[in-house]
Design a protein around this motif. Structure first.
Motif, PDB file in Angstrom:
ATOM      1  N   SER A 177       0.819  -1.216   0.000  1.00 40.64           N
ATOM      2  CA  SER A 177       0.000   0.000   0.000  1.00 40.64           C
ATOM      3  C   SER A 177       0.856   1.271   0.000  1.00 40.64           C
ATOM      4  N   GLY A 178       2.185   1.107  -0.066  1.00 41.58           N
ATOM      5  CA  GLY A 178       3.070   2.270  -0.129  1.00 41.58           C
ATOM      6  C   GLY A 178       3.907   2.235  -1.398  1.00 41.58           C
ATOM      7  N   PRO A 179       5.188   1.835  -1.303  1.00 40.60           N
ATOM      8  CA  PRO A 179       6.050   1.811  -2.484  1.00 40.60           C
ATOM      9  C   PRO A 179       5.507   0.926  -3.596  1.00 40.60           C
ATOM     10  N   GLY A 180       4.883  -0.188  -3.235  1.00 39.63           N
ATOM     11  CA  GLY A 180       4.334  -1.104  -4.242  1.00 39.63           C
ATOM     12  C   GLY A 180       3.273  -0.418  -5.079  1.00 39.63           C
ATOM     13  N   ALA A 181       2.359   0.297  -4.400  1.00 39.24           N
ATOM     14  CA  ALA A 181       1.277   0.986  -5.106  1.00 39.24           C
ATOM     15  C   ALA A 181       1.850   2.060  -6.039  1.00 39.24           C
ATOM     16  N   GLN A 182       2.886   2.761  -5.564  1.00 43.26           N
ATOM     17  CA  GLN A 182       3.506   3.815  -6.399  1.00 43.26           C
ATOM     18  C   GLN A 182       4.164   3.208  -7.643  1.00 43.26           C
ATOM     19  N   GLN A 183       4.788   2.063  -7.473  1.00 43.23           N
ATOM     20  CA  GLN A 183       5.446   1.388  -8.596  1.00 43.23           C
ATOM     21  C   GLN A 183       4.442   0.925  -9.634  1.00 43.23           C
ATOM     22  N   LEU A 184       3.326   0.357  -9.139  1.00 42.80           N
ATOM     23  CA  LEU A 184       2.338  -0.199 -10.071  1.00 42.80           C
ATOM     24  C   LEU A 184       1.591   0.895 -10.821  1.00 42.80           C
ATOM     25  N   GLY A 185       1.347   2.015 -10.174  1.00 44.10           N
ATOM     26  CA  GLY A 185       0.647   3.134 -10.811  1.00 44.10           C
ATOM     27  C   GLY A 185      -0.822   2.819 -11.031  1.00 44.10           C
ATOM     28  N   ALA A 186      -1.499   3.682 -11.822  1.00 43.75           N
ATOM     29  CA  ALA A 186      -2.934   3.522 -12.069  1.00 43.75           C
ATOM     30  C   ALA A 186      -3.174   2.261 -12.893  1.00 43.75           C
ATOM     31  N   PRO A 187      -4.301   1.546 -12.751  1.00 43.06           N
ATOM     32  CA  PRO A 187      -5.385   1.850 -11.817  1.00 43.06           C
ATOM     33  C   PRO A 187      -5.217   1.144 -10.466  1.00 43.06           C
ATOM     34  N   TYR A 188      -4.119   0.334 -10.314  1.00 38.68           N
ATOM     35  CA  TYR A 188      -3.989  -0.498  -9.099  1.00 38.68           C
ATOM     36  C   TYR A 188      -3.698   0.338  -7.843  1.00 38.68           C
ATOM     37  N   ASP A 189      -3.003   1.461  -8.049  1.00 39.97           N
ATOM     38  CA  ASP A 189      -2.576   2.223  -6.874  1.00 39.97           C
ATOM     39  C   ASP A 189      -3.756   2.699  -6.018  1.00 39.97           C
ATOM     40  N   LYS A 190      -4.869   3.044  -6.689  1.00 38.59           N
ATOM     41  CA  LYS A 190      -6.018   3.556  -5.916  1.00 38.59           C
ATOM     42  C   LYS A 190      -6.555   2.477  -4.955  1.00 38.59           C
ATOM     43  N   VAL A 191      -6.641   1.265  -5.503  1.00 37.26           N
ATOM     44  CA  VAL A 191      -7.140   0.153  -4.678  1.00 37.26           C
ATOM     45  C   VAL A 191      -6.171  -0.099  -3.519  1.00 37.26           C
ATOM     46  N   LEU A 192      -4.865  -0.119  -3.831  1.00 37.51           N
ATOM     47  CA  LEU A 192      -3.873  -0.422  -2.807  1.00 37.51           C
ATOM     48  C   LEU A 192      -3.767   0.690  -1.770  1.00 37.51           C
ATOM     49  N   PHE A 193      -3.929   1.926  -2.219  1.00 38.89           N
ATOM     50  CA  PHE A 193      -3.860   3.047  -1.258  1.00 38.89           C
ATOM     51  C   PHE A 193      -4.996   2.966  -0.220  1.00 38.89           C
ATOM     52  N   THR A 194      -6.141   2.374  -0.637  1.00 42.86           N
ATOM     53  CA  THR A 194      -7.254   2.260   0.338  1.00 42.86           C
ATOM     54  C   THR A 194      -6.879   1.330   1.492  1.00 42.86           C
ATOM     55  N   LEU A 195      -5.870   0.467   1.246  1.00 44.14           N
ATOM     56  CA  LEU A 195      -5.431  -0.445   2.314  1.00 44.14           C
ATOM     57  C   LEU A 195      -4.335   0.173   3.175  1.00 44.14           C
ATOM     58  N   SER A 196      -3.947   1.408   2.829  1.00 41.63           N
ATOM     59  CA  SER A 196      -2.808   2.008   3.530  1.00 41.63           C
ATOM     60  C   SER A 196      -3.130   2.365   4.980  1.00 41.63           C
ATOM     61  N   ILE A 197      -2.304   1.846   5.859  1.00 44.42           N
ATOM     62  CA  ILE A 197      -2.449   2.150   7.278  1.00 44.42           C
ATOM     63  C   ILE A 197      -1.820   3.509   7.587  1.00 44.42           C
ATOM     64  N   GLN A 198      -0.676   3.805   6.931  1.00 43.77           N
ATOM     65  CA  GLN A 198       0.033   5.063   7.222  1.00 43.77           C
ATOM     66  C   GLN A 198      -0.817   6.286   6.897  1.00 43.77           C
ATOM     67  N   LEU A 199      -1.521   6.243   5.747  1.00 43.84           N
ATOM     68  CA  LEU A 199      -2.318   7.408   5.348  1.00 43.84           C
ATOM     69  C   LEU A 199      -3.426   7.677   6.373  1.00 43.84           C
ATOM     70  N   ARG A 200      -4.021   6.584   6.863  1.00 41.34           N
ATOM     71  CA  ARG A 200      -5.103   6.741   7.846  1.00 41.34           C
ATOM     72  C   ARG A 200      -4.542   7.244   9.178  1.00 41.34           C
ATOM     73  N   GLN A 201      -3.396   6.688   9.571  1.00 40.36           N
ATOM     74  CA  GLN A 201      -2.788   7.119  10.833  1.00 40.36           C
ATOM     75  C   GLN A 201      -2.351   8.582  10.767  1.00 40.36           C
ATOM     76  N   ALA A 202      -1.943   9.023   9.576  1.00 42.34           N
ATOM     77  CA  ALA A 202      -1.532  10.424   9.413  1.00 42.34           C
ATOM     78  C   ALA A 202      -2.700  11.353   9.741  1.00 42.34           C
ATOM     79  N   ASP A 203      -3.898  10.962   9.323  1.00 38.14           N
ATOM     80  CA  ASP A 203      -5.085  11.769   9.619  1.00 38.14           C
ATOM     81  C   ASP A 203      -5.339  11.827  11.122  1.00 38.14           C
ATOM     82  N   PHE A 204      -5.246  10.661  11.772  1.00 40.63           N
ATOM     83  CA  PHE A 204      -5.448  10.632  13.233  1.00 40.63           C
ATOM     84  C   PHE A 204      -4.431  11.546  13.923  1.00 40.63           C
ATOM     85  N   ALA A 205      -3.173  11.469  13.450  1.00 40.65           N
ATOM     86  CA  ALA A 205      -2.109  12.270  14.074  1.00 40.65           C
ATOM     87  C   ALA A 205      -2.383  13.769  13.929  1.00 40.65           C
ATOM     88  N   LYS A 206      -3.073  14.136  12.822  1.00 42.14           N
ATOM     89  CA  LYS A 206      -3.398  15.557  12.611  1.00 42.14           C
ATOM     90  C   LYS A 206      -4.567  15.994  13.500  1.00 42.14           C
TER      91      LYS A 206
END
Lengths: 238, 314
Positions: A177-206
């Motif tokens: 859900s991080g480097p892998g999603a960036q490597q694969l690019g569209a359209p897979y990255d959107k699906v993989l980013f939804t599984l990202s724990i870091q992005l969600r935790q970043a929101d909580f931290a804010k």
């Protein structure tokens, strides 16, 4: 409910009757204290726990599997699961009791960082909104880690296997859900980013408590708890 | 209390239990005997609902055993093989925990724990951690845990395994005290233990039930009715004095020393006075007898013959 509480309280006290609980607690307190001292308690730094909470989500990646690995694997190895399963307690209650026992230990462990909040309160005036959101995110994340750990623990009698399986599961998830999603690019990255724990935790931290993130952690935790129940039930059919 | 009907259990291609049927009446103390790998523990696990049958059915108290029949587990007290216990807990802590799992409230749980501790005589170690107990005490703690909810059916899998003779005697005395109050199934491969404690025996081997009955029933119904004697024939006599023994189905005679002969005679099952018949026969031939005795079949020899019989055929 009484059985869930009984099992949870037995699991929590077992953490403190064995060395693993004290070792995990001591290491967490040591590392979180060092991080707080080096990153937050410095001149010019904001009065926020953000650095420690960010660090804690990585610490939990190691700590949570260490808590969950023994929940079932130890009982399977020593044979004490058979007497437990011969009681009138449902398999759901057994799994939930063990899971909540782990969550209770996590809660105790995270609550030790309230000392740092107290220090911040003495030296400055922290904003409690992001602090509350950060702790909520950390508890949800820890709950997710523990649910996955409980599942892998219910599959094996070897605690090391349970620990490594949980750790690698999350390392693969972080990579996908991080480097892998960036490597694969569209359209897979959107699906993989939804599984990202870091992005969600970043929101909580804010300081943002987004219900989508809450639903994400709760539903994935519930899924792995249900899988643990299925694994436990299957022992009656083997 | 327990009823098994044509029960089969396979693990992959291995048939661990084959076509087993038996019933255990309420209040009986029954020994389940058999060598390692005979299928004893598999049968016990099926009765306790920890393992399903592949075929056939098991009834406990008239209810078919199935994973969803959780209320049945209240009727069974189970001491598993090797008595696994959470060693980090104290004796009373563990028993209180078990009481909660059986749905007992605080006061009822405390009464049940005190009663179980009294019955198993572990009051002196109730506050001690299980890891610091001797094997004998651990076995009693396992028994107390099995008895805690006062189940009508008690299943003890190898209750004296790994104990020294003094601990075996202690555990056996506790089990003997329980007999009569509970329907008890004791699994073992130690013959003297089962012989002393149980009033009925089930002997398993190769996953099959080979014998079922009381000790006396098994010994008398075994087809073993043998007499052994030693006698001296008169010089010059060539007649065989044992040629026509009424009720005998087989005999063998062998010269041993100075004109003495040793003979073994197998009588039909219904012959109860084999010794008297032989004595009368030898007297009519004017022979001198120095030994005449019935060969007593022991449970051990019966067990070995039952266990080896079909294994040898296979």
């Amino acid at each position: 409910m009484r059985a869930v509480l009984a099992i949870a309280s037995r699991e929590l006290s077992a953490c403190f009757r064995t060395s693993i609980g004290w070792v995990v607690l001591a290491l967490y307190m040591l590392l979180s204290g060092l991080w707080f001292g080096l990153q937050t308690l410095q001149p010019g730094e904001p009065a926020s726990m953000r650095a420690l909470l960010d660090f804690s989500q990585w610490l939990l990646l190691m700590v949570a599997p260490a808590i969950s690995m023994r929940l079932f694997a130890e009982e399977i190895r020593t044979g004490t699961l058979a007497p437990l399963m011969s009681t009138p307690v449902s398999d759901w209650a057994i799994v939930l009791g063990k899971y909540f026992g782990g969550v209770a230990f996590l809660f105790v462990m995270l609550s030790t960082t309230l000392i740092h909040v107290g220090v911040l309160e003495i030296v400055s005036a922290p904003d409690y909104g992001p602090l509350l959101a950060g702790y909520t995110g950390l508890l949800l994340l820890g709950g997710f880690y523990l649910a996955v750990g409980t599942f892998f623990s219910s599959l094996t009698k070897n605690q090391v296997v349970a620990f490594l399986a949980t750790l690698f599961f999350f390392l693969i998830l972080f990579f996908a859900s991080g480097p892998g999603a960036q490597q694969l690019g569209a359209p897979y990255d959107k699906v993989l980013f939804t599984l990202s724990i870091q992005l969600r935790q970043a929101d909580f931290a804010k300081g943002v408590i987004d219900t989508r993130h809450v639903v994400f952690f709760v539903s994935w935790s519930a899924l792995f708890i249900a899988a643990s129940v299925a694994a436990t039930e299957s022992r009656r059919w083997r | 209390m327990i009823h098994l009907e044509k029960v089969d259990r396979s693990f992959g291609r291995v048939r661990a239990v084959q076509d087993v049927s038996f019933s255990v009446p309420r209040g009986a103390v029954t020994g389940v005997l058999g060598p390692n790998g005979a299928g004893k523990t598999t049968i016990i696990r099926m009765i306790t609902g920890l393992l399903p049958t592949t075929r056939g059915r098991i009834l406990v108290n008239g209810t078919e055993v199935a994973p969803e029949q959780r209320h049945l587990r209240r009727k069974i007290g189970y001491l598993p093989e090797s008595n696994p216990l959470p060693v980090e807990m104290s004796v009373s802590g563990y028993l209180r925990y078990r009481a909660k799992l059986f749905g007992m409230g605080h006061a009822a749980g405390r009464r049940a724990v005190d009663a179980a501790i009294d019955r198993c005589q572990i009051a002196d170690v109730r506050r001690r951690r299980i890891e610091y107990l001797s094997k004998g005490y651990r076995q009693r703690v396992g028994l107390a845990a099995a008895l805690l909810h006062n189940p009508p059916l008690l299943i003890l899998d190898e209750p004296t395994s790994g104990l020294d003779p003094a601990q075996v005697a202690e555990t056996r005395s506790v089990i003997s005290e329980l007999a009569g109050e509970h329907t008890t199934l004791i699994v073992s491969h130690i013959l003297p233990e089962v012989e002393r404690t149980c009033d009925r025996l089930l002997i398993f081997a190769g996953g099959e039930l080979r014998a079922d009955g009381t000790r006396d029933q098994l010994l008398t119904g075994s087809g073993h009715n043998r007499h052994i004697m030693e006698y001296r024939t008169r010089e010059g006599s060539t007649a065989d004095p044992l040629a026509n023994i009424p009720g005998a189905n087989r005999y063998a005679a062998q010269s041993i020393d100075n004109g003495w002969t040793r003979a073994t005679v197998d009588f039909d099952d219904d012959v109860r006075d084999g010794g008297a018949r032989l004595g009368a026969l030898l007297a009519t031939h004017g022979l001198t007898i120095r030994e005449l005795r019935a060969e007593r079949l022991t449970l051990e020899s019966l067990y070995i013959s039952l266990v080896e019989h079909k294994d040898g055929q296979a």
